[in-house]
Motif scaffolding. Structure first.
Motif, mmCIF file in Angstrom:
data_model
loop_
_atom_site.group_PDB
_atom_site.id
_atom_site.type_symbol
_atom_site.label_atom_id
_atom_site.label_comp_id
_atom_site.label_asym_id
_atom_site.label_seq_id
_atom_site.Cartn_x
_atom_site.Cartn_y
_atom_site.Cartn_z
ATOM 1 N N ARG A 21 -6.896 -14.200 0.989
ATOM 2 C CA ARG A 21 -6.944 -14.486 -0.462
ATOM 3 C C ARG A 21 -5.764 -13.834 -1.172
ATOM 4 N NH1 ARG A 21 -13.188 -12.927 0.019
ATOM 5 N NH2 ARG A 21 -12.079 -11.212 0.983
ATOM 6 N N MET B 151 -9.087 -4.251 6.901
ATOM 7 C CA MET B 151 -10.178 -3.897 7.816
ATOM 8 C C MET B 151 -11.252 -4.984 7.812
ATOM 9 S SD MET B 151 -10.514 0.178 7.682
ATOM 10 C CE MET B 151 -10.195 0.708 6.022
ATOM 11 N N GLY B 152 -11.259 -5.835 6.802
ATOM 12 C CA GLY B 152 -12.209 -6.950 6.764
ATOM 13 C C GLY B 152 -11.786 -8.060 7.713
ATOM 14 N N SER C 130 -1.494 4.127 5.601
ATOM 15 C CA SER C 130 -1.613 2.685 5.391
ATOM 16 C C SER C 130 -1.411 1.867 6.673
ATOM 17 C CB SER C 130 -0.568 2.251 4.359
ATOM 18 O OG SER C 130 -0.364 0.861 4.410
ATOM 19 N N TYR C 131 -2.385 1.009 6.955
ATOM 20 C CA TYR C 131 -2.229 0.070 8.077
ATOM 21 C C TYR C 131 -1.078 -0.904 7.810
ATOM 22 C CZ TYR C 131 -6.742 1.465 10.080
ATOM 23 O OH TYR C 131 -7.779 2.158 10.664
ATOM 24 N N ASN C 132 -0.926 -1.260 6.547
ATOM 25 C CA ASN C 132 0.140 -2.226 6.232
ATOM 26 C C ASN C 132 1.523 -1.611 6.432
ATOM 27 O OD1 ASN C 132 -0.971 -4.932 5.141
ATOM 28 N ND2 ASN C 132 -2.357 -3.331 4.423
ATOM 29 N N SER D 249 0.854 -1.195 0.000
ATOM 30 C CA SER D 249 0.000 0.000 0.000
ATOM 31 C C SER D 249 0.884 1.236 0.000
ATOM 32 C CB SER D 249 -0.891 0.022 1.244
ATOM 33 O OG SER D 249 -1.573 1.262 1.318
ATOM 34 N N ALA E 161 -2.559 -6.833 6.435
ATOM 35 C CA ALA E 161 -3.608 -6.313 7.311
ATOM 36 C C ALA E 161 -4.740 -5.773 6.457
ATOM 37 C CB ALA E 161 -3.053 -5.186 8.182
ATOM 38 N N PRO F 75 -1.876 -5.312 1.623
ATOM 39 C CA PRO F 75 -3.333 -5.347 1.784
ATOM 40 C C PRO F 75 -3.932 -6.293 0.752
ATOM 41 C CG PRO F 75 -2.673 -3.277 0.735
ATOM 42 C CD PRO F 75 -1.436 -4.129 0.867
ATOM 43 N N GLU F 76 -5.233 -6.476 0.842
ATOM 44 C CA GLU F 76 -5.939 -7.248 -0.196
ATOM 45 C C GLU F 76 -6.765 -6.271 -1.012
ATOM 46 O OE1 GLU F 76 -7.539 -11.170 0.681
ATOM 47 O OE2 GLU F 76 -9.508 -10.402 0.123
ATOM 48 N N PHE F 77 -6.560 -6.264 -2.315
ATOM 49 C CA PHE F 77 -7.372 -5.453 -3.222
ATOM 50 C C PHE F 77 -8.094 -6.409 -4.162
ATOM 51 C CE2 PHE F 77 -5.025 -1.048 -3.435
ATOM 52 C CZ PHE F 77 -5.310 -0.834 -2.103
ATOM 53 N N ASN F 78 -9.413 -6.412 -4.095
ATOM 54 C CA ASN F 78 -10.206 -7.245 -5.001
ATOM 55 C C ASN F 78 -9.714 -8.692 -5.041
ATOM 56 O OD1 ASN F 78 -11.947 -5.077 -5.688
ATOM 57 N ND2 ASN F 78 -10.267 -4.223 -6.881
ATOM 58 N N HIS F 79 -9.506 -9.205 -3.837
ATOM 59 C CA HIS F 79 -9.134 -10.608 -3.625
ATOM 60 C C HIS F 79 -7.722 -10.962 -4.092
ATOM 61 C CE1 HIS F 79 -13.620 -11.941 -3.300
ATOM 62 N NE2 HIS F 79 -13.293 -10.957 -2.496
ATOM 63 N N ARG G 69 -0.575 4.375 0.318
ATOM 64 C CA ARG G 69 -1.303 5.533 0.866
ATOM 65 C C ARG G 69 -0.673 5.963 2.198
ATOM 66 N NH1 ARG G 69 -5.674 5.027 4.644
ATOM 67 N NH2 ARG G 69 -5.676 2.928 5.495
HETATM 68 C C1 LIG Z 1 -9.542 -1.074 -4.457
HETATM 69 C C2 LIG Z 1 -9.752 -1.763 -3.120
HETATM 70 C C3 LIG Z 1 -10.104 -3.084 -3.071
HETATM 71 C C4 LIG Z 1 -10.237 -3.741 -1.840
HETATM 72 N N1 LIG Z 1 -10.506 -5.073 -1.826
HETATM 73 C C5 LIG Z 1 -10.519 -5.727 -0.649
HETATM 74 C C6 LIG Z 1 -10.642 -7.151 -0.618
HETATM 75 O O1 LIG Z 1 -10.766 -7.802 -1.629
HETATM 76 N N2 LIG Z 1 -10.599 -7.761 0.605
HETATM 77 C C7 LIG Z 1 -10.449 -7.054 1.771
HETATM 78 O O2 LIG Z 1 -10.388 -7.662 2.840
HETATM 79 N N3 LIG Z 1 -10.321 -5.709 1.772
HETATM 80 C C8 LIG Z 1 -10.339 -5.040 0.593
HETATM 81 N N4 LIG Z 1 -10.172 -3.686 0.577
HETATM 82 C C9 LIG Z 1 -10.036 -2.971 1.847
HETATM 83 C C10 LIG Z 1 -8.556 -2.853 2.226
HETATM 84 O O3 LIG Z 1 -8.104 -4.057 2.741
HETATM 85 C C11 LIG Z 1 -8.389 -1.733 3.237
HETATM 86 O O4 LIG Z 1 -8.707 -0.522 2.600
HETATM 87 C C12 LIG Z 1 -7.001 -1.673 3.807
HETATM 88 O O5 LIG Z 1 -7.004 -0.763 4.878
HETATM 89 C C13 LIG Z 1 -5.963 -1.253 2.792
HETATM 90 O O6 LIG Z 1 -4.690 -1.358 3.337
HETATM 91 P P1 LIG Z 1 -3.846 -0.077 3.815
HETATM 92 O O7 LIG Z 1 -4.525 0.453 5.041
HETATM 93 O O8 LIG Z 1 -2.482 -0.620 4.111
HETATM 94 O O9 LIG Z 1 -3.844 0.909 2.697
HETATM 95 C C14 LIG Z 1 -10.059 -3.014 -0.641
HETATM 96 C C15 LIG Z 1 -9.738 -1.647 -0.708
HETATM 97 C C16 LIG Z 1 -9.575 -1.028 -1.918
HETATM 98 C C17 LIG Z 1 -9.184 0.430 -1.953
#
Ligand SMILES: Cc1cc2nc3c(=O)[nH]c(=O)nc-3n(C[C@H](O)[C@H](O)[C@H](O)COP(=O)(O)O)c2cc1C
Length: 187
Positions: free
Chosen positions: A118, A111-112, A15-17, A10, A109, A75-79, A12
């Motif tokens: 995944r 928030m889900g 970022s939690y990560n 991440s 890490a 993080p996980e983005f869209n699985h 941003r």
């Molecule tokens: C484009 C996008 C897709 C995401 N897809 C998932 C997902 O598939 N599974 C999940 O658990 N969280 C998903 N999230 C939530 C992120 O895990 C959450 O925003 C997380 O805090 C991002 O990590 P960061 O804090 O290090 O930036 C998604 C967030 C974004 C912005």
């Protein structure tokens, strides 16, 4: 001292990560020297330019040329893993293949509730590709679900059971690096 490069998926600001990575870096500083290597500025991977790669890529790869091990926190983005991290890994799968044979542990890490499980499964698959060839610590998944409830106001990880779990994984990783070294010196 074990020299570890950390890549964080991440980019941003809050970022939690990134916070989790800094927590790991600071907590285990007597065992590992973890340096966070930025991936934000990397050019998009393009086979047409890989032999004369842009400065962003050359600097990135140079910072990884003499590390002993890797930590990837995503993080996980869209699985799956974010594109910015996949891009960095694609660069590392070419040329000097900086991750090849290197002990690697992964964390994530979200928030889900599923804590990036995944994304981490995909990441393990990617790291197992011939161009990557990383030596990934088996099992021992650092999955931090509902991370927003496990940090304090300053973003510092404070959840005791998560911290204890990470302690155990880091112990395992240090043993894993030592056993990898023994195998390499025997063969
Ligand atoms: C484009 C996008 C897709 C995401 N897809 C998932 C997902 O598939 N599974 C999940 O658990 N969280 C998903 N999230 C939530 C992120 O895990 C959450 O925003 C997380 O805090 C991002 O990590 P960061 O804090 O290090 O930036 C998604 C967030 C974004 C912005």
């Amino acid at each position: 001292m074990l020299k570890v490069a950390a890549l964080v998926g991440s980019i941003r600001k809050d970022s939690y990560n990134m916070k989790l990575t800094k927590f790991i870096r600071d907590r285990y500083k007597d065992h590992m020297d973890i340096k966070i290597v930025p991936i934000r500025e990397l050019a998009h991977y393009d086979q047409d330019i890989e032999n004369e790669a842009p400065a962003s890529v050359q600097n990135f790869k140079a910072q990884l040329s003499d590390v002993d091990a890797f930590l990837i926190v995503t993080p996980e983005f869209n699985h799956s893993i974010p594109g910015v991290l996949k891009n960095a890994l694609d660069w590392l799968s070419r040329g000097n293949k900086e991750m090849s044979g290197k002990p690697t542990f992964i964390a994530g890490a979200t928030m889900g509730v599923l804590g990036t499980v995944r994304a981490q499964m995909h990441l393990r698959q990617i790291l197992n590709a011939p161009g990557m060839g990383a030596s990934v610590l088996p099992g021992n998944e650092i999955l931090v679900g509902q991370v927003q409830h496990k940090v304090d106001e300053s973003g510092q990880l404070v959840d005791e059971s998560t911290i204890k779990f990470i302690d155990d994984v880091v112990d395992e990783f240090i043993r894993f690096v030592a056993s990898n070294r023994e195998k390499t010196s025997v063969s």
